[in-house]
Enzyme design. Structure first.
Site, PDB file in Angstrom:
ATOM      1  N   LYS A  31      70.597  13.704  35.456  1.00  9.98           N
ATOM      2  CA  LYS A  31      70.039  13.744  36.815  1.00  9.98           C
ATOM      3  C   LYS A  31      71.119  13.575  37.881  1.00  9.98           C
ATOM      4  CE  LYS A  31      68.730   8.843  37.074  1.00  9.98           C
ATOM      5  NZ  LYS A  31      69.652   8.486  38.157  1.00  9.98           N
TER       6      LYS A  31
ATOM      7  N   ASP B 180      67.642   9.382  44.871  1.00 11.64           N
ATOM      8  CA  ASP B 180      67.704   9.101  43.443  1.00 11.64           C
ATOM      9  C   ASP B 180      66.770   7.942  43.124  1.00 11.64           C
ATOM     10  OD1 ASP B 180      68.517   9.202  40.827  1.00 11.64           O
ATOM     11  OD2 ASP B 180      70.445   8.211  41.155  1.00 11.64           O
ATOM     12  N   GLU B 181      66.302   7.865  41.859  1.00 14.31           N
ATOM     13  CA  GLU B 181      65.449   6.755  41.399  1.00 14.31           C
ATOM     14  C   GLU B 181      64.252   6.552  42.327  1.00 14.31           C
ATOM     15  OE1 GLU B 181      66.074   5.664  38.569  1.00 14.31           O
ATOM     16  OE2 GLU B 181      68.215   5.578  38.187  1.00 14.31           O
TER      17      GLU B 181
END
Length: 731
Positions: free
Chosen positions: A32, A217-218
């Site tokens: 990712k 992200d996340e």
């Protein structure tokens, strides 16, 4: 440069996605970070988006550094520096420096770290004459933090009970103390930014226009405040690119809400969803085990993770006698793996001690492992121990620097006004604090008025006044020099003026270790050549435990499963797999918490690259008493064909956990009794390597016999009778 070279089809689809909202559901180890990096590069190099119009948000400083380094290699340093790239908190901190007036805060505000926040909560409780045993500072601070994560200011805090009403009062006082110190806590960085955007549409419009593309992200770990900020930033262009995995959302206790994925879908009917299912980290055996555990959770998008690395070795499930035997097994196994050639089928070479990680549910479980490593004379690394920036001497120096940066920071003032000791005792500090509270000013302002005969100054003795005047003179000298000195030079000046080395280096090893820490901080400061004290303090305040995972010692890592998020290791041990430990007993009657425990197990499993060991104890000491344990339900979820040894046979025979669950371990030995067994409890035996010992248990293991022996020299061992060649001794 071909940005799509080396990417699999799904990764390419994500990198080249059209404008509009995009959700990339990325399984663990699916690349990712590479997708995020190449997406940014694609926008700049292929779609000609100016770098300064792109914001990329990460959850850790480490992730931000890695992403920036990759982008510097692809885009070049100049264009990479033009990107807005960092954590939510760091990004908001920079915005608030620029928009301080609109936010209603001073431009030179200080960021209060966790320890300082707790001290301020304690002070608020004292100021309100409340009992800190009834209103525990940590619990109150947690309630305040949760409110801020939901963008609830003190005046809107819902009480619902007398306790809640008191928390509201403490919250109000806490915010007043922050304001008096020109301070913001971590949660304020988000809440104040979101509030500034709400109250100043022109300011919001400026940032909405600037940032044409927002990448995060996340995303599954975002809280309500962060989700609102993302919605604000992307409100004009709607180009929101989110990378998430709801199966790895394990931070509900600090406000993370995986249901933000559902909110994203509700808010964006045109959302494009892309799955990343090819794993580049683990063997297929590990991936299949992880999927077997997580598939039982509701409200998730199923992902079929696959790898081209092959099946790899089977998973080892090991039952230890107790927590100390469990720790010895782990230490012995690491030693054996390090001394043995790698197994076939998926391994990546010789195992080094540093390739191994031992993970557990709670910090308290580390004790047995630490003891076992120490007794074996082997080094280890503990994540979550006293952090570098939390050590006393480092906190002192940071407080000095914060005071130089922001003299109104009364928390830092109170910490160092008598460090090293300079005849300014607690009573003197209490008098100063009372005066500051009565006059509604900072400690610094009170201190400045003491030499002024006509001013309203507190009643202090001659000795105290002399000591305070000397400290003030020293502090104002530092403040006057802060613009012309580098951060490292400021540290040198503070160390010299305070004679801090003499204070620390008291002739003991501990004193030398503490002084070495000071020198290391000075080394860190030297890297900030050309940057400001503000930059240095902001980075220090935002650093995290796992961000500091580094060092050159080739040693196994001990860490909680929560700390393991985002890491990977060739060999992973997950210990304490028992009902009440993992899953934790708090989750038994709470479906949401049980789902999070399952996600926590999933995160642990997917940290492993090549080898995976799962351990549990037959008996475990809890709260001073030894109790028979029940193997974790998560072990039963793993298909028998993925597991090596006796656990596989017991699963096929019907599973031990269900039987033990009904009996709580009663009659356990009789369950595995063997009519024609070779050994029985109480019998003395001799082993060729371990010497003489006493049999404490014998039980069936398919066609074999498992014999538990306490040896006089090496302690408890569990052996297979067919391989151990035990010699029975006469009584």
């Amino acid at each position: 440069m071909d940005l799509l070279k080396g990417l699999n089809p799904q990764q390419q689809k994500a990198v080249t996605a059209s404008d509009g909202p995009v959700l990339v559901l990325a399984g663990p180890g699916s690349g990712k970070t590479r997708v995020l990096t190449h997406r940014v590069a694609w926008l700049v190099l292929e779609l000609d988006v100016a770098p300064w119009r792109i914001m990329a948000v990460t959850f850790t400083n480490k992730a931000a550094r890695e992403m920036r380094e990759r982008l510097e290699r692809i885009l070049g340093p100049s264009r990479a520096r033009s990107l807005t790239l960092g954590t939510f908190h760091a990004t908001c901190a920079r915005i608030l420096r620029r928009e301080a007036e609109a936010a209603g805060i001073p431009r030179d505000y200080a960021i209060f770290d966790a320890d300082d926040q707790r001290r301020l909560v304690k002070q608020a409780i004292r100021d309100l004459n409340l009992d800190d045993k009834r209103y525990r500072p940590q619990a109150v601070h947690g309630a305040i933090s949760r409110a801020k994560n939901e963008l609830i200011p003190p005046e809107a805090y819902f009480t619902g009970s007398y306790y809640g009403e008191v928390v509201k009062r403490i919250y109000e006082r806490y915010q007043a103390l922050l304001a008096a110190n020109n301070g913001l806590d971590f949660d304020d960085l988000l809440m104040v930014t979101a509030r500034a955007f709400d109250r100043n549409p022109d300011v919001l419009a400026k940032y909405q226009e600037r940032y044409r593309h927002i990448l995060v992200d996340e995303f599954q770990d975002t809280n309500q405040a962060q989700y609102v900020l993302l919605r604000q930033f992307s409100g004009r262009h709607h180009n929101l690119f989110c990378v998430a995995d709801e199966d790895q959302s394990i931070y509900a206790w600090r406000g993370a809400d995986y249901r933000n994925i559902r909110r994203l879908r509700d808010d964006h009917p045109d959302l494009v969803t892309i799955l990343l299912e090819q794993n580049y980290r683990s063997t297929q055996t590990i991936l299949d085990a992880a999927h077997a555990v997580i598939r039982h959770n509701p409200d998730r998008t199923d992902k079929s993770l696959f790898t081209r690395r092959g099946c790899g070795p089977e998973i080892i499930v090991h039952e230890a006698y107790d927590q100390d035997d469990e720790a010895r097994f782990v230490v012995d196994t690491i030693a054996q793996l390090s001394a043995s050639p790698p197994p076939g089928g998926g391994g990546r070479g010789q195992v080094r001690p540093g390739d191994c990680a031992v993970m557990y549910r709670t910090n308290a479980q580390s004790r047995a492992f630490e003891d076992a490593f120490v007794r074996a004379g082997l080094p280890y690394r503990l994540v979550g121990a006293i952090r570098f920036y939390a050590r006393r001497e480092i906190k002192d120096l940071i407080a000095f620097l914060r005071l130089i940066h922001n003299p109104a920071d009364s928390v830092s003032m109170a910490r160092v006004i008598n460090v090293p000791p300079r005849s300014i005792g607690r009573k003197t500090v209490a008098v100063l604090e009372d005066a500051a509270r009565e006059q509604d000013v900072s400690l610094y302002e009170v201190l400045r008025e003491i030499p002024n005969p006509g001013a309203q100054s507190p009643k202090l003795g001659t000795r105290a006044r002399r000591a305070l005047a000397a400290f003030l003179e020293m502090l104002e000298g530092w403040i006057a020099a802060r613009e012309r000195l580098t951060v490292a030079q400021l540290i040198d000046r503070v160390l010299q003026d305070t004679r801090y080395a003499d204070y620390l280096r008291d002739g003991t090893e501990e004193g030398e270790d503490r002084w070495a820490n000071v020198l290391e901080l000075r080394n860190v400061a030297a890297e900030y050549e050309g940057l400001t004290l503000t930059d240095f303090l902001a980075d220090v305040a935002l650093v995290s435990d796992v961000d500091n995972l580094g060092g050159e010692v080739d040693a196994p890592t001990l860490l909680t499963l929560h700390s393991a998020k985002g890491l990977e290791f060739p060999v992973v041990f997950i210990a304490g797999l028992e009902e009440g430990m993992l899953p934790h007993s708090r989750s038994f009657d709470e479906p949401e918490q049980m789902a999070e425990e399952r996600r926590l197990m999933y995160v642990g499993l997917t940290r492993a690259e090549d080898r995976l060991f799962l351990t549990y104890a037959f008996t475990r000491t809890r709260y001073g008493d030894s109790e028979l344990s029940v193997p974790s339900r998560f072990l039963d979820d793993i298909p028998p064909e993925l597991v090596s040894g006796s656990w596989r046979r017991e699963q096929r025979a019907g599973g031990r956990r269900q039987e033990a669950r009904g009996t709580r371990g009663e009659g356990r030995n009789s369950q595995f009794a063997i009519p024609n067994s070779q050994f029985c409890a109480g019998q003395r035996v001799r082993h060729a390597t371990f010497g003489e010992g006493l049999v404490v248990e014998s039980r069936s293991d398919g066609s074999d016999e498992i014999v538990t022996v306490i040896f006089e020299e090496v302690g408890l061992k569990r052996l297979m009778a067919s391989l151990a060649r035990l010699e029975r001794l006469e009584d």
